[in-house]
Design a protein around this motif. Structure first.
Motif, mmCIF file in Angstrom:
data_model
loop_
_atom_site.group_PDB
_atom_site.id
_atom_site.type_symbol
_atom_site.label_atom_id
_atom_site.label_comp_id
_atom_site.label_asym_id
_atom_site.label_seq_id
_atom_site.Cartn_x
_atom_site.Cartn_y
_atom_site.Cartn_z
ATOM 1 N N GLU A 218 6.774 3.037 -1.429
ATOM 2 C CA GLU A 218 6.370 1.626 -1.354
ATOM 3 C C GLU A 218 5.044 1.493 -0.615
ATOM 4 N N LEU A 219 4.902 2.246 0.457
ATOM 5 C CA LEU A 219 3.660 2.218 1.224
ATOM 6 C C LEU A 219 2.494 2.738 0.382
ATOM 7 N N ALA A 220 2.717 3.830 -0.349
ATOM 8 C CA ALA A 220 1.671 4.367 -1.220
ATOM 9 C C ALA A 220 1.285 3.370 -2.298
ATOM 10 N N SER A 221 2.276 2.650 -2.838
ATOM 11 C CA SER A 221 2.001 1.646 -3.870
ATOM 12 C C SER A 221 1.130 0.518 -3.325
ATOM 13 N N LEU A 222 1.413 0.079 -2.104
ATOM 14 C CA LEU A 222 0.587 -0.962 -1.491
ATOM 15 C C LEU A 222 -0.846 -0.463 -1.283
ATOM 16 N N SER A 223 -0.981 0.786 -0.865
ATOM 17 C CA SER A 223 -2.303 1.357 -0.647
ATOM 18 C C SER A 223 -3.091 1.423 -1.947
ATOM 19 N N ARG A 224 -2.441 1.879 -3.020
ATOM 20 C CA ARG A 224 -3.128 1.974 -4.318
ATOM 21 C C ARG A 224 -3.454 0.597 -4.885
ATOM 22 N N ALA A 225 -2.576 -0.383 -4.656
ATOM 23 C CA ALA A 225 -2.858 -1.742 -5.146
ATOM 24 C C ALA A 225 -4.116 -2.297 -4.484
#
Length: 332
Positions: A218-225
């Motif tokens: 989830e954290l990685a997804s926020l970073s990529r977004a």
């Protein structure tokens, strides 16, 4: 061609070993414990074909190499070390009477997009290389490249853009050395696409494996977004996940376990207690663009701060709680 590979980490050692194994002329430039190990025994190189010692010629710096016409400089240091390396090599004399900066091609085989900018200030002939080469370098002298049938995919092109004969010649040689090397006119588009993927590596280095559905994912997804929003705001094109997956498909597939369960290159930097980390030029690139184009990047700013702190204090990888970091941004 002779290849002078500046930086003997996972990428540089893998390229150097494959070149030498396939009869090409290559020299690795290393330092510290890695230099000592390579001088003593060569590279202990593990690939799907097995483990062997590859006696790659190694030197400690530019003074130990007499440059000649036809040499290719391959910059494979971490981006935070690029400026120093470029400064060391640019004024070195070449047998044709010019300097390295005036006459030799320089290939930036690195993550990030900053090294090409730095290089073009000093070198006339700069090439970008989008490196998809999953390899592990945790102990001096030992490198595992566990993917096949190609050791890696290396998308190559003239910087800032364009195709020409030198890139084609380099690609043709690397293709004969277990690499897939497409030559493109828009190499930085590929490098920005890879840069988005590298954001996950920072989370992995801090929090451990990024498993689907977990808090680290989830954290990685926020970073990529955030990264995607920044690139769109800046009008910068990038290769998407499907293109990068197609680049690897059937060519760069996991075939053997990696050394000691090693994860990505950012994780490996923390595991080696190297004292520095590439996040300044991964998360930091998106922070820079966000500030330039008025797009908030709070997740990447936080990850960058945590990564820098972990490198400075030589903290073990995977010891930051993703739930704690998420709590700074996600509210019920």
């Amino acid at each position: 061609m002779r290849y002078i590979v500046v930086g003997a980490g996972a990428v540089g050692s893998s390229i150097g070993a494959r070149l030498v194994e396939n009869g090409r002329d290559a020299v690795l430039v290393a330092r510290g414990a890695q230099l000592d190990a390579l001088r003593a025994d060569g590279i202990r190189f593990t690939t799907p074909e097995g483990t062997r010692q590859v006696p790659v010629p190694v030197v400690d710096g530019p003074e130990a190499v007499e440059l000649r016409t036809g040499d290719v400089l391959v910059l494979a240091v971490k981006t935070q070390h690029s400026a120093a390396a470029l400064s060391e090599w640019v004024d070195r004399p070449v047998a044709d009477g010019n300097t390295a900066g005036e006459s030799l091609p320089l290939v930036c085989a690195q993550n990030g997009v900053e090294s090409e900018r730095l290089a073009l200030r000093l070198f006339r002939r700069v090439y970008g290389m989008c490196v998809v080469l999953p390899a592990a370098f945790v102990r001096p002298g030992e490198v595992t490249a566990a993917y096949g049938p190609c050791t890696g995919a290396l998308v190559l092109g003239r910087y800032p853009s364009g195709e020409e004969e030198t890139a084609q010649a380099i690609a043709a040689e690397l293709e004969k050395c277990a690499f897939h090397v497409p030559v493109v006119a828009d190499v930085m588009r590929w490098k920005y696409g890879k840069l988005l993927g590298n954001l996950t590596q920072t989370v992995e280095a801090l929090c451990g494996p990024v498993r689907p559905g977990g808090p680290a994912a989830e954290l990685a997804s926020l970073s990529r977004a955030e990264g995607t929003a920044v690139l769109r705001a800046a009008g910068i094109g990038y290769a998407d996940a499907a293109e990068l997956a197609d680049l690897r498909s059937g060519r760069v597939e996991l075939q053997t376990p990696t050394a000691g369960g090693a994860l990505g290159s950012t994780w490996q930097s923390l595991a080696r207690r190297s004292g520095s980390i590439e996040a300044d030029y991964i998360n930091g690139e998106f922070v820079l663009l966000g500030r330039t184009y008025g797009t908030p990047t709070p997740v990447n700013e936080t990850l960058l701060r945590l990564a820098r702190d972990s490198a400075r204090t030589r903290r073990e990888p995977g010891t930051v709680s993703p739930e704690t970091v998420l709590g700074l941004f996600v509210r019920d």
